[in-house]
Design an enzyme around this catalytic site. Structure first.
Site, short mmCIF file in Angstrom:
data_model
loop_
_atom_site.label_atom_id
_atom_site.label_comp_id
_atom_site.label_asym_id
_atom_site.label_seq_id
_atom_site.Cartn_x
_atom_site.Cartn_y
_atom_site.Cartn_z
N THR A 1 155.21 -70.49 51.61
CA THR A 1 155.76 -69.26 52.19
C THR A 1 155.01 -68.95 53.48
O THR A 1 153.78 -68.84 53.48
CB THR A 1 155.60 -68.09 51.21
OG1 THR A 1 156.27 -68.42 49.98
CG2 THR A 1 156.20 -66.81 51.79
N THR B 1 141.04 -75.37 61.49
CA THR B 1 140.52 -76.38 60.56
C THR B 1 141.65 -77.06 59.81
O THR B 1 141.69 -78.30 59.70
CB THR B 1 139.53 -75.74 59.58
OG1 THR B 1 138.42 -75.22 60.31
CG2 THR B 1 139.02 -76.77 58.58
N ASN C 1 132.88 -75.15 72.62
CA ASN C 1 132.74 -73.83 72.01
C ASN C 1 131.32 -73.28 72.06
O ASN C 1 131.08 -72.13 71.71
CB ASN C 1 133.19 -73.88 70.54
CG ASN C 1 132.34 -74.81 69.71
OD1 ASN C 1 132.15 -75.97 70.06
ND2 ASN C 1 131.82 -74.32 68.60
N SER D 1 144.05 -71.65 67.33
CA SER D 1 143.70 -70.67 66.30
C SER D 1 143.92 -69.26 66.83
O SER D 1 143.56 -68.95 67.97
CB SER D 1 142.23 -70.83 65.88
OG SER D 1 141.93 -70.00 64.77
N GLN E 1 139.31 -72.94 71.93
CA GLN E 1 138.63 -72.03 72.84
C GLN E 1 139.32 -71.91 74.20
O GLN E 1 139.01 -71.02 74.99
CB GLN E 1 137.18 -72.50 73.07
CG GLN E 1 136.30 -72.47 71.83
CD GLN E 1 135.85 -71.07 71.47
OE1 GLN E 1 135.97 -70.13 72.24
NE2 GLN E 1 135.31 -70.92 70.27
N HIS F 1 142.59 -66.29 65.93
CA HIS F 1 141.51 -65.30 66.05
C HIS F 1 140.59 -65.54 67.24
O HIS F 1 139.64 -64.80 67.45
CB HIS F 1 140.71 -65.21 64.74
CG HIS F 1 139.75 -66.33 64.51
ND1 HIS F 1 138.39 -66.19 64.70
CD2 HIS F 1 139.93 -67.59 64.07
CE1 HIS F 1 137.78 -67.32 64.38
NE2 HIS F 1 138.70 -68.19 64.01
N CYS G 1 130.25 -72.04 62.81
CA CYS G 1 130.34 -72.97 61.68
C CYS G 1 128.96 -73.43 61.21
O CYS G 1 128.83 -73.98 60.12
CB CYS G 1 131.17 -74.19 62.07
SG CYS G 1 130.43 -75.20 63.36
#
Length: 397
Positions: free
Chosen positions: A248, A88, A167, A215, A195, A217, A335
């Site tokens: 950071t 995102t 997805n 992404s 995906q 995950h 989502c």
């Protein structure tokens, strides 16, 4: 009191763990990846921005190695990898950057089946007067309507947003052809590959997209880390204040994500082949156990671990309640959880309401076995048939 509770817990017979078949929503962290993350948090805990000492130098070196690993998996240049908190944020950065480098209102073309993170970001920009959206239609398999794409491009477009793979129903898109057509009209392309990475061939240097979204995950890495890969991106050019001061880095998450990508590079092809076979077995088993089962999306050009079905007459929310604690699947994109509205993907595919109301998304994963597939088929079929019977009884009354 605590001792009594402990004794009662030990005396309780262990329950069979629920099967996890919702790998499109998220994947469990691979234990090998978790080991890397823990080591970076506990042993190599330096600040990658603080390179004036050896701890910071080692952290910065580990981040650089993670960039190399992402680049190697995707055929990109390490210098084009920008780590984010997830897909995102990467999408928001990419669209903000595209707004920033165009003098006039950004003209965005979006397929009607894009992830909500893309759609919502573009709609927000449109509400602020920064962008104007044109919509690209899809067919009943969620595949891009190329005539609609040409029509939109003819109207003048600066940025085309399209997934590498859907997805929800798993449709794989002809992204090379889309990038080629867009470039003929002078338009950049944003590819949401969240995906797709490790599950289909992607060579970003050859592809030539301006922005690619990833992404952690979704590939057995941790949540809270993703990446924007872009040869055109510059923090100084984005519309906003990001980049005024570099944050950071999430060193442990970044390094774990990089290692997860290395594992996908080494094992992804064999894993995809195995999961496609298991998916096909599950599909045929469910079709044999559930009368009138509908498989949504394409039968060939789809993600290897994806199975999206409908069972008219069995509302999916009721089916999921029967499966609670047995098999974890979903009705669609994570989502949309709690939104209480039909999937925009299935609406764009123009599926009949009975198909939409009964849809189920199943996503197999790295630890899924043939025994899991058989157990899932039986549990899901029993839940669907039980719900159908219950609703049929109500209707008969």
């Amino acid at each position: 009191m605590n001792e009594h509770i402990s004794l009662n817990l030990h005396a309780t017979a262990p329950l069979q763990a629920a099967l996890y078949l919702d790998h499109h929503a998220t994947t469990p962290v691979d234990p090998r990846v978790a080991d890397v993350a823990i080591r970076m948090m506990v042993e190599e805990f330096g600040n990658a921005n603080g390179v004036e000492n050896t701890h910071g130098e080692r952290a910065a070196s580990a981040v650089a190695q993670a960039k190399d690993r992402l680049a190697q998996l995707l055929g990109a240049e390490p210098r084009d990898v920008y780590f984010t908190s997830g897909s995102t944020e990467a999408i928001q950065l990419a669209i903000s950057h595209s707004i920033g480098i165009h003098r006039d209102q950004l003209r965005i073309a979006i397929s009607r089946v894009e992830h909500k993170a893309v759609i919502d970001t573009a709609l927000h920009a449109e509400r602020l007067g920064m962008a104007a959206i044109s919509w690209i239609d899809v067919d009943d398999k969620a595949q891009i309507d190329l005539s609609s794409l040409r029509s939109v491009l003819d109207g003048g477009i600066d940025l085309v947003c399209v997934m590498a793979a859907n997805n929800e129903v798993g449709t794989i898109y002809p992204i090379a052809e889309i990038v080629r057509k867009a470039s003929e009209y002078g338009a950049d392309v944003l590819i949401d590959a969240t995906q797709a990475i490790g599950r289909m061939p992607l060579d970003l240097e050859e592809l030539g997209a301006a922005y690619v979204i990833l992404s952690g995950h979704k590939v057995y890495g941790p949540k809270g880390v993703g990446a924007l890969i872009s040869p055109v991106f510059e923090y100084a050019s984005i519309f906003g204040l990001q980049g005024a001061h570099h944050p950071t880095p999430n060193v442990s998450g970044i390094v774990a994500f990089g290692f997860a990508c290395e594992l996908m590079a080494r094992e992804g092809e064999a894993e995809s082949h195995r999961l496609a076979q298991l998916r096909d077995q599950l599909q045929e088993r469910l079709k044999s156990l559930v009368p009138g089962l509908i498989v949504n999306g394409p039968q060939t050009e789809r993600l290897p671990h994806n199975l999206h079905v409908s069972a008219p007459g069995a509302p999916n929310d009721v089916v999921l309640s029967r499966l609670r604690g047995k098999v974890s699947i979903s009705t669609g994109s994570a989502c949309n959880t709690g939104a209480q509205e039909p999937s925009h993907v299935l609406r764009a595919m123009r599926l009949p309401d009975p198909y939409i109301d009964s849809c189920l998304r199943i996503g197999l994963g790295r630890t899924t076995t043939a025994a899991d597939v058989e157990r899932a088929a039986v549990e899901i079929a029993e839940a669907i048939n039980d719900v159908r019977s219950s609703f049929s009884g109500v209707l008969d009354v």
